[in-house]
Design an enzyme around this catalytic site. Sequence first.
Site, mmCIF file in Angstrom:
data_model
loop_
_atom_site.group_PDB
_atom_site.id
_atom_site.type_symbol
_atom_site.label_atom_id
_atom_site.label_comp_id
_atom_site.label_asym_id
_atom_site.label_seq_id
_atom_site.Cartn_x
_atom_site.Cartn_y
_atom_site.Cartn_z
ATOM 1 C CB CYS A 81 -87.120 -20.676 56.183
ATOM 2 S SG CYS A 81 -85.606 -21.065 55.255
ATOM 3 C CB CYS A 84 -86.421 -24.436 55.730
ATOM 4 S SG CYS A 84 -85.106 -23.037 56.466
#
Length: 316
Positions: A81, A84
Amino acid sequence: MTVPTGPSFNPYGAVDLGALAQARQAKEQAEAARARAASADGTGNTATATVVEVTEASFQAEVLERSLQVPVVIDFWAEWCGPCKQLSPILEKFAVEDAGSWVLAKIDVDANQQLSAAAQVQSIPTVLVVWQGQIIPGFQGALPETQVRDFLNQVIALPSQVPAQQGAGPAGTDEAADATADPELAAADDALTRGDLEGAEAAYRQILATNPEHAEAKRALGSLTLLKRTAGLNADEVLARASGSDDVAVNSQAADLELLNGQVSDAFNRMIELVRRTSGDDRDMAKDHLLELLDLVGNDVPEVLAARRELASALF
């Protein structure tokens, strides 16, 4: 899911902690809490105590039990991700700076799928707060550092507010009444907290049997259904099979995986384009699957409204 333009932190429903005056008060309380925590720890080494990797096995001790002492901020993330990787270092830096006035619990959604399902995580990064054993909504997406700081100031201020274990916020809030008036929903949520997905699914289905329009139960059941549909699927293999294919079943699997992985627009666009390219039963199945995903995410998300407009254009 939509990424908020500013910190949105509403633990007690009717109380808007984003208001300017309350935000200033929260900042002052946060500074006082950091000062108290710093004075209590003369070592200056707080990284180990304030940033923890949490698994399904350690969730009870590291999150629920720890939240009885200090607020716990959960960072749902994954290695693949991109957003993230922007947000997590900011949270980790502030966790150290704030010297134990809150704890950062990092949960890898790939390794802990039952926890992410229990929290109804639909995209990552997702940030939630646990205080006094109760989950408080946070935000989704990678916010700028200044907005994360404002959000965390409000987290730090939680212990000075109405204790969460007393049941709710100010007297008369609808949320407090709902919590005590819906024991079936509480039982379903308890099953999720324990990681009992089958028990939670049965409880949500029981709620919908008597109240088919129960929005929260419908959303939760949809999340569980999505998780079960994608269990055991290899994302790389599914996406490879779906590439250039008009097979509705494999594209539906690919869209499920994209949605579960936080690629909301990709999932919607995949099914919209499939509706454009197909006809007859295949087109109907693609449309129905897209509508299921749209309902799962909810109409309060801009991507959903945009996808509904695109679907209407594709159909008519």
